[in-house]
Design a protein around this motif. Structure first.
Motif, PDB file in Angstrom:
ATOM      1  N   GLN A  64      -8.701 -11.775  -2.980  1.00  0.00           N
ATOM      2  CA  GLN A  64      -7.309 -12.104  -3.268  1.00  0.00           C
ATOM      3  C   GLN A  64      -6.979 -11.954  -4.752  1.00  0.00           C
ATOM      4  OE1 GLN A  64      -7.527 -16.049  -1.045  1.00  0.00           O
ATOM      5  NE2 GLN A  64      -5.355 -15.602  -0.902  1.00  0.00           N
ATOM      6  N   SER A  65      -5.730 -11.643  -5.025  1.00  0.00           N
ATOM      7  CA  SER A  65      -5.263 -11.617  -6.405  1.00  0.00           C
ATOM      8  C   SER A  65      -5.342 -13.021  -6.980  1.00  0.00           C
ATOM      9  CB  SER A  65      -3.815 -11.117  -6.451  1.00  0.00           C
ATOM     10  OG  SER A  65      -3.311 -11.164  -7.756  1.00  0.00           O
ATOM     11  N   ASN A  72      -7.142  -5.818  -4.899  1.00  0.00           N
ATOM     12  CA  ASN A  72      -6.479  -6.966  -4.283  1.00  0.00           C
ATOM     13  C   ASN A  72      -6.502  -6.757  -2.770  1.00  0.00           C
ATOM     14  OD1 ASN A  72      -4.764  -8.925  -3.298  1.00  0.00           O
ATOM     15  ND2 ASN A  72      -2.936  -8.162  -4.339  1.00  0.00           N
ATOM     16  N   THR A  86      -5.302  -8.110  -0.256  1.00  0.00           N
ATOM     17  CA  THR A  86      -4.120  -8.287   0.596  1.00  0.00           C
ATOM     18  C   THR A  86      -3.337  -6.984   0.742  1.00  0.00           C
ATOM     19  OG1 THR A  86      -2.691  -8.974  -1.249  1.00  0.00           O
ATOM     20  CG2 THR A  86      -3.905 -10.712  -0.103  1.00  0.00           C
ATOM     21  N   TYR A 119       0.628 -21.789  -3.155  1.00  0.00           N
ATOM     22  CA  TYR A 119      -0.242 -20.783  -3.759  1.00  0.00           C
ATOM     23  C   TYR A 119      -1.683 -21.286  -3.774  1.00  0.00           C
ATOM     24  CZ  TYR A 119       4.282 -19.135  -5.427  1.00  0.00           C
ATOM     25  OH  TYR A 119       5.572 -18.697  -5.499  1.00  0.00           O
ATOM     26  N   ILE A 155      -2.999 -16.997  -9.845  1.00  0.00           N
ATOM     27  CA  ILE A 155      -1.593 -16.999  -9.445  1.00  0.00           C
ATOM     28  C   ILE A 155      -0.927 -18.299  -9.888  1.00  0.00           C
ATOM     29  CG2 ILE A 155      -0.026 -17.112  -7.457  1.00  0.00           C
ATOM     30  CD1 ILE A 155      -0.964 -14.313  -7.868  1.00  0.00           C
ATOM     31  N   ASN A 177       2.189  -8.801  -8.091  1.00  0.00           N
ATOM     32  CA  ASN A 177       1.286  -9.492  -7.173  1.00  0.00           C
ATOM     33  C   ASN A 177       1.774 -10.907  -6.885  1.00  0.00           C
ATOM     34  OD1 ASN A 177      -0.500  -7.389  -6.741  1.00  0.00           O
ATOM     35  ND2 ASN A 177      -1.834  -7.956  -8.433  1.00  0.00           N
ATOM     36  N   ASN A 227       2.882 -12.245  -3.278  1.00  0.00           N
ATOM     37  CA  ASN A 227       2.273 -13.470  -2.763  1.00  0.00           C
ATOM     38  C   ASN A 227       3.351 -14.466  -2.331  1.00  0.00           C
ATOM     39  OD1 ASN A 227       0.929 -16.371  -3.425  1.00  0.00           O
ATOM     40  ND2 ASN A 227      -0.617 -14.903  -2.766  1.00  0.00           N
ATOM     41  N   GLU A 245       4.987 -13.245   0.903  1.00  0.00           N
ATOM     42  CA  GLU A 245       4.100 -13.517   2.041  1.00  0.00           C
ATOM     43  C   GLU A 245       4.181 -14.984   2.464  1.00  0.00           C
ATOM     44  OE1 GLU A 245       0.381 -12.278   0.486  1.00  0.00           O
ATOM     45  OE2 GLU A 245       0.712 -10.149   0.901  1.00  0.00           O
TER      46      GLU A 245
END
Length: 323
Positions: free
Chosen positions: A47-48, A167, A169, A219, A224, A265, A269, A272
């Motif tokens: 993941q980022s 990343n 995702t 998150y 992030i 990103n 995120n 999403e």
């Protein structure tokens, strides 16, 4: 811990002097390297916001600084800012390191960037030392870039190591993925919490605990969250109106205003998460899933092709607000 003054570029992976919670991965890579078993084509996927690029920079520094003054501190997983290799990499002039990354004002990694890297690859390394080529955010490689890259990694040079950051995702071209040894980066919730706590202390970023808990409910990766806290501190994100649609809108305005793609990103995120919560509270899951697919397709097309940012963001807003 010594208070660290924050500058705009401080959160960039190459600037990180301290590495948190990567001890097992680090020891594995050093063991592979010392036993001449380190793969020439390495894919770090996850993941980022998990610190994959930071880990790569620390590992590279540990090798390149081996016989230099202020070499890598293996006990504390720390880069010394006085180290020669650290300074040269940050000044983009290290003879045995080459970086390919998505530029902040570009939507993809161009074929020219890859061709420039190939020219570097074909040159003899300085003092015949090993060379590291780091490809960061490989999901930004377009079709032509991937094809050019395949030609060079299919002919490995024992003295050159490719480290590719992805990343997970966002889908990576299978033709590239299949030619690498993949290391999947994963941390438990407890480990992520410890990384976040260490980062907030390191950067002396204080934030209301209730707000932080609310952020963490949306998150789940330290990088992030750290970036979001920074944007809150800079008043890019309005903490008094923190619902996801407003966060998405604010991020879009910030990206367009600054002509900078580094927060894409974080934007993806957030999108999403928005659709994830919409799916949980609706019976019309087919419609939500369809809108979600349209938004992801718009973002992926924006990354790969020369599509106008304003039009892309307008389409995304329409699907989110009116979809």
């Amino acid at each position: 811990m010594k208070k660290k003054e924050i500058f705009t570029t401080d959160f960039l992976p190459n600037k990180q002097e301290k590495l948190f919670s990567y001890e097992q991965y680090f020891k594995l890579f050093i063991k592979l390297y010392n036993n001449n078993l380190l793969p020439n084509n390495i894919l770090l996927s996850g993941q980022s916001g998990l610190g994959k690029s930071t880990f790569a920079y620390h590992f590279i520094n540990s090798i390149l600084s081996n016989k230099e003054d202020y070499s890598y501190d293996f006990m504390n997983f720390t880069v010394n800012p006085l180290n020669r290799s650290f300074r040269l990499i940050n000044n983009q002039c290290h003879p045995n390191f080459y970086l390919v990354e998505n530029f902040a004002d570009k939507q993809s990694i161009s074929i020219k960037q890859v061709k420039d890297m190939i020219n570097y690859f074909n040159k003899t390394s300085f003092e015949k030392k090993i060379k590291f080529i780091l490809i960061d955010n490989a999901e930004y490689l377009n079709l032509h870039s991937v094809n050019a890259l395949l030609k060079i990694i299919e002919e490995p040079n024992l003295n050159t190591f490719f480290i590719i950051i992805h990343n997970s995702t966002i889908k990576l071209a299978e033709t590239l993925k299949s030619r690498c040894i993949e290391f999947k980066i994963f941390f438990s919730n407890h480990e992520r919490q410890k990384i976040l706590e260490n980062l907030l202390i390191y950067y002396d970023l204080k934030i209301d605990i209730n707000l932080l808990e609310k952020i963490k409910s949306f998150y789940d990766t330290p990088g992030i969250i750290l970036n979001l806290v920074k944007l809150i501190k800079e008043a890019v994100i309005d903490v008094n109106n923190p619902n996801l649609i407003n966060v998405i809108s604010n991020l879009m305005e910030f990206i367009v205003r600054n002509k900078n793609n580094t927060n894409l990103n974080l934007l993806q995120n957030t999108i999403e998460l928005f659709f994830f919560h919409e799916l949980k509270k609706t019976n019309n899951k087919r419609k939500i899933s369809l809108n979600y697919s349209k938004v992801l397709e718009s973002l992926n097309s924006f990354r790969k092709y020369n599509i106008d940012m304003n039009n892309t963001f307008y389409e995304i807003k329409e699907n989110i607000v009116h979809g």
